[in-house]
Structure formats: structure tokens, C-alpha cells
Design an enzyme around this catalytic site. Sequence first.
Site, mmCIF file in Angstrom:
data_model
loop_
_atom_site.group_PDB
_atom_site.id
_atom_site.type_symbol
_atom_site.label_atom_id
_atom_site.label_comp_id
_atom_site.label_asym_id
_atom_site.label_seq_id
_atom_site.Cartn_x
_atom_site.Cartn_y
_atom_site.Cartn_z
ATOM 1 N N GLU A 123 -12.766 2.500 -3.321
ATOM 2 C CA GLU A 123 -11.931 1.415 -2.810
ATOM 3 C C GLU A 123 -12.783 0.148 -2.751
ATOM 4 O OE1 GLU A 123 -8.713 0.537 -1.788
ATOM 5 O OE2 GLU A 123 -9.817 -1.337 -1.515
ATOM 6 N N THR A 126 5.713 -3.150 6.065
ATOM 7 C CA THR A 126 6.802 -3.039 7.047
ATOM 8 C C THR A 126 7.348 -1.623 7.105
ATOM 9 O OG1 THR A 126 7.321 -5.303 6.443
ATOM 10 C CG2 THR A 126 8.948 -4.201 7.748
ATOM 11 N N HIS A 146 6.634 -6.639 -3.935
ATOM 12 C CA HIS A 146 7.023 -5.413 -4.640
ATOM 13 C C HIS A 146 6.961 -5.667 -6.142
ATOM 14 C CE1 HIS A 146 9.779 -4.537 -0.909
ATOM 15 N NE2 HIS A 146 8.493 -4.345 -0.649
HETATM 16 P P1 FAD Z 1 -2.012 -0.762 -2.514
HETATM 17 O O1 FAD Z 1 -1.553 -0.357 -1.172
HETATM 18 O O2 FAD Z 1 -1.914 -2.204 -2.861
HETATM 19 O O3 FAD Z 1 -3.515 -0.279 -2.692
HETATM 20 C C1 FAD Z 1 -4.253 -0.550 -3.854
HETATM 21 C C2 FAD Z 1 -5.732 -0.521 -3.482
HETATM 22 O O4 FAD Z 1 -6.511 -0.540 -4.681
HETATM 23 C C3 FAD Z 1 -6.172 -1.747 -2.685
HETATM 24 O O5 FAD Z 1 -6.742 -1.336 -1.470
HETATM 25 C C4 FAD Z 1 -7.197 -2.425 -3.581
HETATM 26 O O6 FAD Z 1 -8.266 -3.010 -2.861
HETATM 27 C C5 FAD Z 1 -7.692 -1.268 -4.427
HETATM 28 N N1 FAD Z 1 -8.275 -1.698 -5.710
HETATM 29 C C6 FAD Z 1 -7.789 -2.619 -6.574
HETATM 30 N N2 FAD Z 1 -8.594 -2.736 -7.638
HETATM 31 C C7 FAD Z 1 -9.626 -1.872 -7.450
HETATM 32 C C8 FAD Z 1 -10.781 -1.531 -8.215
HETATM 33 N N3 FAD Z 1 -11.003 -2.086 -9.412
HETATM 34 N N4 FAD Z 1 -11.668 -0.634 -7.700
HETATM 35 C C9 FAD Z 1 -11.426 -0.038 -6.490
HETATM 36 N N5 FAD Z 1 -10.335 -0.320 -5.739
HETATM 37 C C10 FAD Z 1 -9.442 -1.220 -6.217
HETATM 38 N N6 FAD Z 1 6.696 -1.625 0.556
HETATM 39 C C11 FAD Z 1 7.763 -0.872 0.900
HETATM 40 O O7 FAD Z 1 8.127 0.047 0.172
HETATM 41 N N7 FAD Z 1 8.432 -1.088 2.060
HETATM 42 C C12 FAD Z 1 8.114 -2.115 2.899
HETATM 43 O O8 FAD Z 1 8.737 -2.292 3.939
HETATM 44 C C13 FAD Z 1 7.023 -2.942 2.542
HETATM 45 N N8 FAD Z 1 6.666 -3.966 3.330
HETATM 46 C C14 FAD Z 1 5.540 -4.677 3.040
HETATM 47 C C15 FAD Z 1 5.149 -5.691 3.936
HETATM 48 C C16 FAD Z 1 3.938 -6.352 3.739
HETATM 49 C C17 FAD Z 1 3.527 -7.432 4.684
HETATM 50 C C18 FAD Z 1 3.115 -5.993 2.630
HETATM 51 C C19 FAD Z 1 1.778 -6.665 2.426
HETATM 52 C C20 FAD Z 1 3.528 -5.028 1.717
HETATM 53 C C21 FAD Z 1 4.753 -4.371 1.897
HETATM 54 N N9 FAD Z 1 5.197 -3.369 1.042
HETATM 55 C C22 FAD Z 1 6.298 -2.639 1.360
HETATM 56 C C23 FAD Z 1 4.479 -3.034 -0.201
HETATM 57 C C24 FAD Z 1 3.621 -1.786 0.005
HETATM 58 O O9 FAD Z 1 2.629 -2.033 0.945
HETATM 59 C C25 FAD Z 1 3.053 -1.375 -1.333
HETATM 60 O O10 FAD Z 1 4.140 -1.037 -2.167
HETATM 61 C C26 FAD Z 1 2.126 -0.165 -1.247
HETATM 62 O O11 FAD Z 1 1.044 -0.409 -0.401
HETATM 63 C C27 FAD Z 1 1.626 0.183 -2.653
HETATM 64 O O12 FAD Z 1 0.701 1.228 -2.559
HETATM 65 P P2 FAD Z 1 -0.441 1.411 -3.635
HETATM 66 O O13 FAD Z 1 -1.293 2.529 -3.191
HETATM 67 O O14 FAD Z 1 0.163 1.512 -4.986
HETATM 68 O O15 FAD Z 1 -1.226 0.012 -3.666
#
Ligand code: FAD
Length: 502
Positions: A40, A118, A433
Amino acid sequence: MTRDFPAHVDVAVVGSGPCGAAYARILSEQRPDLDLATFETGPLLADPPGLHVKNITDDAERRRAQLRSQGPSPAPADGRLARPGTFLLADGYQNPGEDGLPNAAMSSNVGGMGAHWTAACPRPGDSERIPFVPGLDELLTEAEGLLGVDAHAFDDAPFAAEVRKRLAAALDAGRRDDRRVQPMPLAVRRHGDGRVTWSGADVVFGEETRANPRHTLFPEALVTRVLVEEGRAAGVVVRDLGDGSEHRIRADRVVVAADALRTPQLLWASGIRPPALGRYLNDQHQIVYAVRLRDVRIPSAGPGTGSGHGPDITRHSGVSWVPYTDDEPFHGQVMQLDASPVALTGDEAPAPGSIVGLGWFCPKDLRPDDRVAFDDTRQDAYGMPAMRIHYRLTDLDRARLDRARTAVQRAAEALGDPLDDTPRTLALGASLHYQGTVRMGTDNDGTSVCDSACEVWEVPGLHVAGNGVIPTATACNPTLTSVALAIAGARRIARTLPIQRH
Ligand code: FAD
């Protein structure tokens, strides 16, 4: 201090948000023989790793955790909407003559955006659903379990039932049962003492991952390249952001779960450049409006009635859902805003739960030209290929936005008196999103990056995860679907990696 990085793991996961965590969790459960590492780029904010920052009760500590999530050199907002815990693209977010995604944002921390979200977890419906994923409903059910989704955590929130009654009377006609107005499924837990906690990646990791001696989480470890040998995924190159040292880590499977913008970025940086990479980028355009509920009285103080003390009302108390249908192609999120801890005195004070925010999300008209492109000559603040967003609204998108404005007004009128004259359209990218950039498909025909278990067509052994995998035009919040798809990918790895004898 120098850290020890392993020379080899069985599975390397890039990114510790809910989707990366789902791989670690499923593999910990199903294959305790495997050596797993999650890398991460962002810092560890709290214990347990991936905790939602809203669960940090100390205000200063929570604010610090949000600031630490905002990347290496947060761009000035320039009037753009930068939500706490996220950071905006420094540049490249709007090409001249295009609409762009000015509000495109990311989070860099253990737990990713899942430490700030959220937590709304609706299921996709009608054409939002991916028709070719085997067992999609069962995957969604397992994803609900991993995220701790509960549709009834706020059933006793003030006026929640009244809000749903009024919306249903206005909007339910002609809808199937599962697409009627209902409580929003939320990834939250209501404890016996009334406290509410929000699910972050910590809940997805669960004790199963934390207690797995063969899983290691490496915060502040940027993956700069996926190694490919003889056409297969062979490992990762990791930069320790503590001391700048680089490490080659061999792996039999690699999972890139680095959000919908940085997953294609890492593939691009690794020379993995299928034609659909970064394309079909789509955001859910959003119309917002607020009303004050008509004809409601401040209830007398009591459990769940908004005494203004204790946890009976939270900031998101009472969240209702108007599901997407192909006939009414919007996802409606209706959030009763909390009035506590403001003292509820005087005739003018709004009753808790009586101010209602409506957000109507639209699906995008999908086009390959809407894309995130990468530059081989310019780098971002992490030293990765700089991004440039190409994004336009089509006539269909504009027509849908007009229709959504009318739809939200209709819903608002059913509830009460609008606080503004007209609904507001949020700047593009505000939904947080982003989807489509590493989309799945049925064939390797140039319109998709991976198959229905998220394995990249061109590089066996490499999986992609996150909202970028979703190929359909959705309006509903995507994380539940993305976690479901991550489960499908993790199961394939669990099934296909040979047993390791240590
Ligand atoms: P992320 O949670 O974005 O995690 C990706 C991780 O990869 C990050 O920590 C990043 O640092 C890491 N990363 C990136 N590049 C590299 C690299 N090269 N090497 C190592 N690590 C790396 N979604 C919903 O479905 N419902 C909701 O109500 C909702 N509300 C939201 C409200 C807010 C304020 C926010 C900010 C987001 C919201 N979302 C919501 C979106 C939701 O948070 C994301 O869809 C979800 O977190 C995606 O998960 P993920 O694991 O794919 O990516």
C-alpha cells in the site's frame, strides 16, 4: 529503518482498499498455505489497519488521519471539491475543449477510499448488472457479508419511515418489489450500546486475515511495476517510501487493486497496454437538492427520537434508496441530515432528520474515447506516469441530466419544501465512483482488459480489481459490486494455485 521485504510471495496484492482487502481475506480463508503480501502506497492510519476514519472519536486525531490520506503533495482545490481524506489530480483533469473530470479524486492510505466512504451498498439492478458473471447474486451476498452490510441499522432514525412512505407513494408505481423505495443498505454496524461504526477495509480484512501468519501488509510501499516473464505475471517492483530503496518481489499471482485511475497507471508503467486500458472511463453524474420535510413535528425526546445526546442520531441517520430501473435510470440516495448536536430549542430549529438531502446519480453513456491516458515523459508526484483525462458528456448524457433534474424535483415535492430554487449539478468527478478503465468482458476483442474473474487477458496470473473492472453503465454506488467481483477473482486464484508445502 530498513524493512525486510520478502524475495517471494505466492500472491502480491497492490492496494489495501476494500477490493485488495477482499483478495487477502478470501485467500486467507481458503488457502492458509499461501504466502500473501499487500503493498500500500499510503500510510497506516490506525489500528486495526483499514479502520474507517469516522470511527476515530478524537477530532484532532481524525483530522490528522484524513490529512495523511491526501497524497504526497495535495493539489490546490482551485474551487474544485476536495473531500477530507481525498486529493485531486494536480493537472490533466480537463483537456481543452472537453468536459473533463475536475473533481477526480483519490485516497492514499491503508484502507484507501474505504476509510472515508459513506458506505452505501446498493445492489445493481436491470442493465446495471453484469450479465456474464456466473453467480453474481451469490457473489453480492458474500460481498455484503465481507463489508458487514445492514439495511436496517437506522430503522428508528427520526422520520425515516415517513420519508420512505412519501417517496413510495410518489415513485413506486410500476416498480418490481426489489426496485421499490427502501432503506439504503449500509456497511455499518449498530452496537448494543447504540454506537454506530462504519465498515472500512478493516472489516473486509477481518480477523481471518489479521490472524493469518502468512499475510503481511506493507504500508508506504509503492508498487512501481508488475513483472511479466514469458507472458505471465511474475512479481512486482516495490519502492519503500521510507528510505527510497527498491525491491523485486517474485510472485505467482499479482492483484492490482489500486483504484480506477492508478490500476491502469500501474499496468501502463509495466508495459501492459491492452487497447481498452484506461478507456470507457465513466463517472456517475450527480444532481443534488435539499428539502425540509413538510408537516412534521419535533418529537418528544426519547430513544431514537433525536434528544440531541448520545448516538441515537448520526450524521447520516436515515438513508433511503430509490433504486435504478431501466425505465427510471437514476440511482436515488436520500439522506436525512442530522441536526444534532445543535440544541433543539425555539420554534425555528429544524427537527433532527427533517432536512433531507437528495442525490440522483446518472449512468454515463459509455464511450471508448472517455479515458485516462498516461504520459511516458511526465511523472506525477509519486514518479508514476502522469495522467491526462479525456472526458466528454454526450447528448444522451445531457438529456439524462435534464431528466434527473425533473426526477429529483418530483421526489423533493413529495417530501416537502425545497431549500433552493433549483437542483444543483455537481462538477464531474464528484461521485468518486470512477469505473470502466480495466473493464471485464466476455472476449479478448479489444473492448475489455480482463475476463469475468478479473484476470487480464494478455497476462495470465495478473488480476485487476476495483470499480475500474465494472463494464456496465451503473448509477448505483459501485463498491459492493467491485468487492463481489474481487471475490470471484480471489476464488479463481484459490482454486488454481498449487498447494504449497512449507
Ligand atoms: P481504494 O479504496 O481507492 O484503494 C486503492 C488503494 O490502492 C489506495 O489506498 C491507494 O493508495 C493504493 N494504491 C494506488 N496505487 C498504488 C501503487 N502503485 N502501489 C501501492 N498501492 C497503491 N462507494 C460506495 O460504493 N458507496 C458509498 O457510499 C461511497 N461513498 C464514498 C464517499 C467518499 C467521501 C469517498 C472518498 C468514497 C466513496 N465511495 C463510495 C467510493 C469507495 O470508497 C470506493 O469505491 C472504494 O474504496 C474502492 O475500493 P478499492 O479497493 O477498489 O480502491
